[in-house]
Design a protein around this motif. Structure first.
Motif, PDB file in Angstrom:
ATOM      1  N   LEU A 165       0.815  -1.217   0.000  1.00 45.75           N
ATOM      2  CA  LEU A 165       0.000   0.000   0.000  1.00 45.75           C
ATOM      3  C   LEU A 165       0.853   1.273   0.000  1.00 45.75           C
ATOM      4  O   LEU A 165       0.406   2.321  -0.454  1.00 45.75           O
ATOM      5  CB  LEU A 165      -0.947  -0.030   1.201  1.00 45.75           C
ATOM      6  N   GLY A 166       2.083   1.154   0.479  1.00 43.83           N
ATOM      7  CA  GLY A 166       2.964   2.326   0.541  1.00 43.83           C
ATOM      8  C   GLY A 166       3.256   2.938  -0.820  1.00 43.83           C
ATOM      9  O   GLY A 166       3.565   4.132  -0.910  1.00 43.83           O
ATOM     10  N   VAL A 167       3.146   2.173  -1.891  1.00 44.15           N
ATOM     11  CA  VAL A 167       3.453   2.735  -3.217  1.00 44.15           C
ATOM     12  C   VAL A 167       2.419   3.794  -3.624  1.00 44.15           C
ATOM     13  O   VAL A 167       2.751   4.731  -4.345  1.00 44.15           O
ATOM     14  CB  VAL A 167       3.572   1.656  -4.335  1.00 44.15           C
ATOM     15  N   PHE A 168       1.204   3.638  -3.133  1.00 42.03           N
ATOM     16  CA  PHE A 168       0.164   4.608  -3.513  1.00 42.03           C
ATOM     17  C   PHE A 168       0.445   5.977  -2.895  1.00 42.03           C
ATOM     18  O   PHE A 168       0.383   6.998  -3.567  1.00 42.03           O
ATOM     19  CB  PHE A 168      -1.227   4.101  -3.103  1.00 42.03           C
ATOM     20  N   THR A 169       0.752   5.983  -1.597  1.00 41.63           N
ATOM     21  CA  THR A 169       1.030   7.271  -0.944  1.00 41.63           C
ATOM     22  C   THR A 169       2.304   7.885  -1.523  1.00 41.63           C
ATOM     23  O   THR A 169       2.366   9.098  -1.730  1.00 41.63           O
ATOM     24  CB  THR A 169       1.166   7.104   0.586  1.00 41.63           C
ATOM     25  N   TYR A 170       3.294   7.059  -1.815  1.00 41.37           N
ATOM     26  CA  TYR A 170       4.550   7.588  -2.368  1.00 41.37           C
ATOM     27  C   TYR A 170       4.252   8.374  -3.651  1.00 41.37           C
ATOM     28  O   TYR A 170       4.691   9.515  -3.814  1.00 41.37           O
ATOM     29  CB  TYR A 170       5.554   6.459  -2.662  1.00 41.37           C
ATOM     30  N   VAL A 171       3.503   7.766  -4.543  1.00 46.91           N
ATOM     31  CA  VAL A 171       3.228   8.416  -5.834  1.00 46.91           C
ATOM     32  C   VAL A 171       2.251   9.585  -5.662  1.00 46.91           C
ATOM     33  O   VAL A 171       2.489  10.687  -6.166  1.00 46.91           O
ATOM     34  CB  VAL A 171       2.703   7.390  -6.862  1.00 46.91           C
ATOM     35  N   LEU A 172       1.167   9.353  -4.931  1.00 47.88           N
ATOM     36  CA  LEU A 172       0.135  10.403  -4.824  1.00 47.88           C
ATOM     37  C   LEU A 172       0.640  11.641  -4.090  1.00 47.88           C
ATOM     38  O   LEU A 172       0.164  12.749  -4.334  1.00 47.88           O
ATOM     39  CB  LEU A 172      -1.118   9.839  -4.148  1.00 47.88           C
ATOM     40  N   ASP A 173       1.633  11.472  -3.218  1.00 49.84           N
ATOM     41  CA  ASP A 173       2.207  12.633  -2.528  1.00 49.84           C
ATOM     42  C   ASP A 173       3.112  13.452  -3.452  1.00 49.84           C
ATOM     43  O   ASP A 173       3.508  14.552  -3.108  1.00 49.84           O
ATOM     44  CB  ASP A 173       3.029  12.185  -1.306  1.00 49.84           C
ATOM     45  N   ARG A 174       3.456  12.892  -4.610  1.00 49.41           N
ATOM     46  CA  ARG A 174       4.445  13.561  -5.476  1.00 49.41           C
ATOM     47  C   ARG A 174       3.920  14.020  -6.833  1.00 49.41           C
ATOM     48  O   ARG A 174       4.581  14.816  -7.500  1.00 49.41           O
ATOM     49  CB  ARG A 174       5.654  12.630  -5.676  1.00 49.41           C
ATOM     50  N   VAL A 175       2.775  13.508  -7.266  1.00 44.43           N
ATOM     51  CA  VAL A 175       2.257  13.930  -8.580  1.00 44.43           C
ATOM     52  C   VAL A 175       1.336  15.148  -8.420  1.00 44.43           C
ATOM     53  O   VAL A 175       0.794  15.364  -7.342  1.00 44.43           O
ATOM     54  CB  VAL A 175       1.475  12.787  -9.294  1.00 44.43           C
ATOM     55  N   PRO A 176       1.164  15.940  -9.491  1.00 41.79           N
ATOM     56  CA  PRO A 176       0.230  17.061  -9.402  1.00 41.79           C
ATOM     57  C   PRO A 176      -1.175  16.554  -9.075  1.00 41.79           C
ATOM     58  O   PRO A 176      -1.585  15.516  -9.607  1.00 41.79           O
ATOM     59  CB  PRO A 176       0.261  17.674 -10.814  1.00 41.79           C
ATOM     60  N   PRO A 177      -1.919  17.265  -8.213  1.00 44.56           N
ATOM     61  CA  PRO A 177      -3.274  16.830  -7.863  1.00 44.56           C
ATOM     62  C   PRO A 177      -4.107  16.639  -9.125  1.00 44.56           C
ATOM     63  O   PRO A 177      -4.007  17.430 -10.059  1.00 44.56           O
ATOM     64  CB  PRO A 177      -3.825  17.993  -7.032  1.00 44.56           C
ATOM     65  N   GLY A 178      -4.878  15.565  -9.142  1.00 49.90           N
ATOM     66  CA  GLY A 178      -5.760  15.336 -10.287  1.00 49.90           C
ATOM     67  C   GLY A 178      -5.107  14.569 -11.426  1.00 49.90           C
ATOM     68  O   GLY A 178      -5.781  14.202 -12.389  1.00 49.90           O
ATOM     69  N   SER A 179      -3.798  14.302 -11.348  1.00 48.72           N
ATOM     70  CA  SER A 179      -3.190  13.589 -12.479  1.00 48.72           C
ATOM     71  C   SER A 179      -3.438  12.083 -12.387  1.00 48.72           C
ATOM     72  O   SER A 179      -3.608  11.420 -13.408  1.00 48.72           O
ATOM     73  CB  SER A 179      -1.695  13.900 -12.613  1.00 48.72           C
ATOM     74  N   VAL A 180      -3.468  11.554 -11.166  1.00 53.07           N
ATOM     75  CA  VAL A 180      -3.833  10.136 -11.005  1.00 53.07           C
ATOM     76  C   VAL A 180      -5.289  10.095 -10.546  1.00 53.07           C
ATOM     77  O   VAL A 180      -5.636  10.662  -9.519  1.00 53.07           O
ATOM     78  CB  VAL A 180      -2.906   9.416  -9.995  1.00 53.07           C
ATOM     79  N   ASP A 181      -6.132   9.469 -11.341  1.00 51.02           N
ATOM     80  CA  ASP A 181      -7.575   9.462 -11.055  1.00 51.02           C
ATOM     81  C   ASP A 181      -8.003   8.315 -10.152  1.00 51.02           C
ATOM     82  O   ASP A 181      -8.957   8.433  -9.398  1.00 51.02           O
ATOM     83  CB  ASP A 181      -8.363   9.333 -12.369  1.00 51.02           C
ATOM     84  N   VAL A 182      -7.319   7.158 -10.291  1.00 47.90           N
ATOM     85  CA  VAL A 182      -7.756   5.965  -9.548  1.00 47.90           C
ATOM     86  C   VAL A 182      -6.559   5.138  -9.088  1.00 47.90           C
ATOM     87  O   VAL A 182      -5.482   5.207  -9.689  1.00 47.90           O
ATOM     88  CB  VAL A 182      -8.664   5.037 -10.403  1.00 47.90           C
ATOM     89  N   ILE A 183      -6.771   4.369  -8.042  1.00 41.61           N
ATOM     90  CA  ILE A 183      -5.805   3.339  -7.671  1.00 41.61           C
ATOM     91  C   ILE A 183      -6.523   1.999  -7.694  1.00 41.61           C
ATOM     92  O   ILE A 183      -7.733   1.916  -7.468  1.00 41.61           O
ATOM     93  CB  ILE A 183      -5.139   3.551  -6.287  1.00 41.61           C
ATOM     94  N   LEU A 184      -5.759   0.956  -7.993  1.00 39.14           N
ATOM     95  CA  LEU A 184      -6.290  -0.405  -7.904  1.00 39.14           C
ATOM     96  C   LEU A 184      -5.412  -1.159  -6.908  1.00 39.14           C
ATOM     97  O   LEU A 184      -4.216  -1.320  -7.125  1.00 39.14           O
ATOM     98  CB  LEU A 184      -6.270  -1.101  -9.273  1.00 39.14           C
ATOM     99  N   SER A 185      -6.026  -1.535  -5.797  1.00 44.80           N
ATOM    100  CA  SER A 185      -5.345  -2.324  -4.779  1.00 44.80           C
ATOM    101  C   SER A 185      -5.885  -3.741  -4.853  1.00 44.80           C
ATOM    102  O   SER A 185      -7.036  -3.935  -5.223  1.00 44.80           O
ATOM    103  CB  SER A 185      -5.652  -1.711  -3.407  1.00 44.80           C
TER     104      SER A 185
END
Ligand code: NAD
Ligand code: MG
Length: 323
Positions: A165-185
């Protein structure tokens, strides 16, 4: 049993404006990863799923070495349904040949996927199992490349998938808001492992839609048990076998109890179940309808949870970085 006029619940996918059926059709089994499936069976399963209200279909070039995309594409075409009535997600960066999240590869990959699927666009393109890549490359190179694909209309939304699950926070904390729309866990919101729950408020705060896959823990929570390649420990496999036998002894199928458990959290837009037969589609849709109308079997669920308590939240390593 669910009938043709069943209305499966639909839920908003984050801020995308897309509504997904609460059960999604996981098409990895159509790549024969859980045993051989004929094209005829695949077509019938997809047709029944769509007619019962499942509007979300997930695949990847990795599943069955591109076979899943081809089989799903044909089955969707055979529906003859208007394109806007179904939501297709595929992935990029993971292939039978290995991982490649470079801008060049993922840009070429979508064209290959569209060709195999027989579609002009996919609704969601997801970076597949990013824990096997360099997460800084995902942030700085892969997501920007996918944003260009969005601009030219080959994809509508961007996602990332992975086990830790840590990969999601790593990426979402670093990309511009709104660029990643969804995660699949996957494998983190089922009776034996519900660790995704703690991440849901964070994902909501980021405006990211949540897809949760593998409610049956990739076969652990089924009567037939997991495939040979399943990465769980012998201890976890054995506890799930005991739980399955316990349900059977009470005249119930553990797959139903497991799917219903995953469906009850409405912060999850869609629960992706791998399905390869008409029978599985019927059972799973019936389970979803039952849980929204009648509710879950509290007593049996408690018993199963007690059996699985010693292995609760036990997972397995995945990828090249620590989670
Ligand atoms: P799952 O937990 O959905 O289990 C699938 C297995 O259960 C298959 O063997 C299937 O035939 C069987 N099954 C389905 N319904 C059943 C029923 N009613 N009774 C008995 N057995 C039943 O695991 P999954 O297929 O790995 O996950 C679902 C989907 O989610 C995949 O097909 C894929 O689309 C997606 N997924 C994506 C990722 C990723 O992106 N990294 C990872 C895992 C899954
Ligand atoms: Mg996968």
């Amino acid at each position: 049993m669910a009938s043709a006029n069943t209305k499966l619940e639909r839920r908003d996918l984050g801020l995308t404006g897309v509504k997904l059926s609460c059960i999604g059709f996981g098409a990895s089994p159509l790549g024969n990863v859980f045993g051989a499936v004929t094209e005829e069976e695949a077509n019938s399963a997809v047709r029944l799923a769509f007619s019962l209200g499942i509007n979300f279909f997930d695949t990847s070039p990795y599943y069955g070495g591109t076979l899943s995309e081809k089989v799903l594409g044909k089955a969707l075409l055979a529906l003859g349904a208007p394109r806007e009535e179904f939501v297709v997600s595929t992935k990029c960066g993971r292939y039978v040949e290995g991982f490649d999240f470079s801008a060049e590869r993922v840009t070429k990959s979508i064209d290959e996927s569209l060709e195999r699927l027989g579609l002009d666009y996919v609704d969601i393109l997801q970076c597949h199992d990013i824990e096997f890549g360099d997460l800084d490359q995902i942030v700085n190179e892969t997501i920007p490349a996918l944003l260009k694909l969005k601009e030219v209309g080959k994809i509508r939304f961007i996602g990332i998938t992975g086990l830790p699950l840590g990969v999601f926070t790593y990426v979402l904390d670093r990309v511009p808001p709104g660029s990643v729309d969804v995660i699949l866990s996957y494998c983190h919101y089922s009776i034996n492992d519900s660790t995704l729950e703690d991440l849901l408020p964070y994902l909501k705060s980021k405006g990211v839609g949540v897809i949760s896959a593998s409610p049956l823990a990739m076969g652990l929570l089924t009567e037939n048990g997991p495939p040979e390649w399943h990465p769980a420990s012998p201890e976890l496999k054995s506890a799930c076998r005991v739980a399955s036998a316990h349900c059977k002894g009470k005249g119930e199928n553990i797959a139903k109890i497991a799917l219903q458990y995953s469906l009850l959290n409405k912060e999850i837009s869609s629960v992706l179940v791998g399905m390869n037969s008409v029978r599985q589609v019927q059972e799973n849709v019936a389970a979803a309808v039952e849980v929204t109308t009648v509710g879950k079997d509290e007593e049996l669920l408690k018993e199963v949870e007690a059996i699985l308590e010693p292995v609760k939240n036990q997972t397995w390593p995945s990828g090249i970085q620590k989670s």
